[in-house]
Structures are given as structure tokens and as C-alpha cells.
Write a protein that holds these residues in place. Sequence first.
Motif, short mmCIF file in Angstrom:
data_model
loop_
_atom_site.label_atom_id
_atom_site.label_comp_id
_atom_site.label_asym_id
_atom_site.label_seq_id
_atom_site.Cartn_x
_atom_site.Cartn_y
_atom_site.Cartn_z
N ALA A 27 0.82 -1.21 0.00
CA ALA A 27 0.00 0.00 0.00
C ALA A 27 0.86 1.26 0.00
CB ALA A 27 -0.89 0.01 1.25
N SER A 28 2.14 1.09 -0.04
CA SER A 28 3.01 2.24 0.14
C SER A 28 3.05 3.11 -1.10
CB SER A 28 4.42 1.74 0.45
OG SER A 28 5.31 2.81 0.40
N ALA A 29 3.27 4.41 -0.84
CA ALA A 29 3.44 5.32 -1.96
C ALA A 29 4.76 5.03 -2.68
CB ALA A 29 3.44 6.75 -1.44
N ALA A 83 7.12 8.68 1.37
CA ALA A 83 7.48 7.55 2.24
C ALA A 83 6.22 6.83 2.68
CB ALA A 83 8.22 8.07 3.48
N ASP A 84 6.38 5.64 3.23
CA ASP A 84 5.27 4.95 3.89
C ASP A 84 4.96 5.73 5.17
OD1 ASP A 84 3.73 3.32 5.55
OD2 ASP A 84 4.59 1.50 4.71
N CYS A 85 3.75 6.26 5.27
CA CYS A 85 3.45 7.14 6.40
C CYS A 85 3.54 6.40 7.73
CB CYS A 85 2.08 7.79 6.22
SG CYS A 85 0.71 6.64 6.24
N ASP A 124 -5.94 12.44 2.61
CA ASP A 124 -6.89 11.77 1.70
C ASP A 124 -6.40 10.32 1.64
OD1 ASP A 124 -8.60 10.97 -0.27
OD2 ASP A 124 -7.71 12.20 -1.85
N PRO A 125 -6.78 9.51 2.61
CA PRO A 125 -6.12 8.20 2.76
C PRO A 125 -6.65 7.17 1.76
CG PRO A 125 -7.86 8.42 4.39
CD PRO A 125 -7.83 9.72 3.63
N PRO A 126 -5.93 6.06 1.61
CA PRO A 126 -6.43 4.99 0.73
C PRO A 126 -7.54 4.23 1.44
CG PRO A 126 -4.39 4.30 1.79
CD PRO A 126 -4.64 5.72 2.23
N PHE A 176 -3.94 -0.34 -4.75
CA PHE A 176 -2.55 0.07 -4.84
C PHE A 176 -1.61 -1.12 -5.00
CE2 PHE A 176 -4.77 3.39 -2.40
CZ PHE A 176 -4.64 4.40 -3.33
N PHE A 222 -5.62 -1.30 9.27
CA PHE A 222 -4.74 -0.24 8.77
C PHE A 222 -5.00 1.06 9.53
CE2 PHE A 222 -4.25 3.47 5.97
CZ PHE A 222 -2.91 3.38 5.64
C1 SAM Z 1 -7.03 8.45 -2.19
S1 SAM Z 1 -5.39 8.55 -2.78
C2 SAM Z 1 -5.01 10.25 -2.62
C3 SAM Z 1 -5.29 10.96 -3.91
C4 SAM Z 1 -4.86 12.42 -3.90
N1 SAM Z 1 -5.61 13.20 -2.93
C5 SAM Z 1 -5.06 13.00 -5.28
O1 SAM Z 1 -5.98 13.81 -5.46
O2 SAM Z 1 -4.31 12.61 -6.20
C6 SAM Z 1 -4.47 7.80 -1.46
C7 SAM Z 1 -2.94 7.91 -1.66
O3 SAM Z 1 -2.31 7.32 -0.53
C8 SAM Z 1 -1.11 6.69 -0.97
N2 SAM Z 1 -0.78 5.68 0.06
C9 SAM Z 1 -1.30 4.45 0.23
N3 SAM Z 1 -0.73 3.84 1.30
C10 SAM Z 1 0.16 4.72 1.81
C11 SAM Z 1 1.09 4.68 2.90
N4 SAM Z 1 1.18 3.60 3.69
N5 SAM Z 1 1.86 5.76 3.13
C12 SAM Z 1 1.77 6.87 2.35
N6 SAM Z 1 0.92 6.97 1.29
C13 SAM Z 1 0.13 5.91 1.03
C14 SAM Z 1 -1.47 6.10 -2.32
O4 SAM Z 1 -0.32 5.92 -3.11
C15 SAM Z 1 -2.40 7.18 -2.89
O5 SAM Z 1 -1.67 8.08 -3.66
#
Ligand code: SAM
Length: 190
Positions: free
Chosen positions: A6-8, A27-29, A47-49, A55, A102
Motif C-alpha cells: 500500500a506504500s506510496a 514515504a510509507d506514512c 486523503d487516505p487509501p 494500490f 490499517f
Molecule cells: C485516495 S489517494 C489520494 C489521492 C490524492 N488526494 C489525489 O488527489 O491525487 C491515497 C494515496 O495514498 C497513498 N498511500 C497508500 N498507502 C500509503 C502509505 N502507507 N503511506 C503513504 N501513502 C500511502 C497512495 O499511493 C495514494 O496516492
Amino acid sequence: MAKNEASADPTNSPRTVVVGRATLINADCLTWMQERPPNSVHAVVTDPPYGLREFGEVEKAKLRTGRGGVWRIPPEFDGSKRMPLPRFTTLTAKEQLAMRAFFTEWAKLVLKVLVPGGHVFIAANPLVSHLAYLPMIDAGFEKRGEIIRLVQTLRGGDRPKNAHEEFPDVTVMPRSAWEPWGFFVSRAKG
Ligand SMILES: C[S@@+](CC[C@H](N)C(=O)[O-])C[C@H]1O[C@@H](n2cnc3c(N)ncnc32)[C@H](O)[C@@H]1O
């Protein structure tokens, strides 16, 4: 679900860019917050996943080929075709539990890094907001309300996939008109 799925950034190596007074970190938050000192962040806007699945490599490959998977049929209007969005209605009970897990881990880490009284603003939608809100409240945040984003989707969002040519006028979901974005504050830490 493996954390880096799920990481970016699948390599998990933070990349940093400075723009004016802002520092952007890819980074992975979860990993990033684990390494931050407590009480060192003043606010979180996110704006979380909500799928995690979209992903992963399997779903990203299906997005690229335009066939199958979690992806909705791309909305089309006036000859303009939009990007396909994931369907939240396909989340199985197991995947919803994974989402709750998560957000449970995420909320605990946010509580650690946030200063007492700090605010968290979470973009959501009516189908999935509870998956983030309940772990936030369980972790020790107080819900202070919701800011509603008014939206108008082109239609209900979901045509009956695989039967959409036979039933072109049928939608299987009410047309969305608003999105709740949750607003939370951290309680005093015991
Ligand atoms: C709903 S999307 C955000 C979209 C963004 N607001 C936009 O308008 O383009 C969620 C984002 O969280 C990222 N993501 C997923 N898991 C993550 C993690 N563990 N750490 C950081 N980012 C993460 C994904 O890559 C994705 O880009």
C-alpha cells in the motif's frame, strides 16, 4: 496485506523535496510516523487509501489493461472519458477488516506524533468513512464534526458491470451528492 503493497514508494526509501517552506516526503506514512518523536506534528490533513487493494500490483495491472478488477467502468460524458475509479462496494468483509486494521495502526501513530489538542482532517465518502472514523475514536480522538464536500457525480457511479450494455440506463447506486470529511481532535494523553 504487506505494508509496502500500500506504500506510496515500494522501496520504502523516503525521498524528500523542499518547496519554499514546505518539505515533501515520499514515504510509507506508517514507517515515517514510527520514527518521528512524540508531540512533533501540529495537524494532519489526509486523503487516505480506502481500498488498499487498488494500490497492489495486480489491480494496477488491471487498470492499465482496462479489464476486470476493482475498477469501475470509466464515466463518459459529452465525448470525454474519465479515468476509472475504484469501486468501494467490492470490498469483502476480510478487506474491510484489513482497512480497519490499517486505520487502527494509523490512528495510534497519529495520536503519538500529534501535539495534544492537534486536529486531524480526513477526506472520506459515505461508503467508507466509518472504516476510518471508528478506529480514530477507539484510539482516543474526539470527533468534532464533518465538513461536507458537495459533489455531483455524473450518475450513480456503478453501472451493473458485465451487464452494462444490456442495461445501459440502470444504475445500482444512488447518485452521490455529498462527501463527509471527518474532523477530529486528540484528547489529552494519559
Ligand atoms: C485516495 S489517494 C489520494 C489521492 C490524492 N488526494 C489525489 O488527489 O491525487 C491515497 C494515496 O495514498 C497513498 N498511500 C497508500 N498507502 C500509503 C502509505 N502507507 N503511506 C503513504 N501513502 C500511502 C497512495 O499511493 C495514494 O496516492
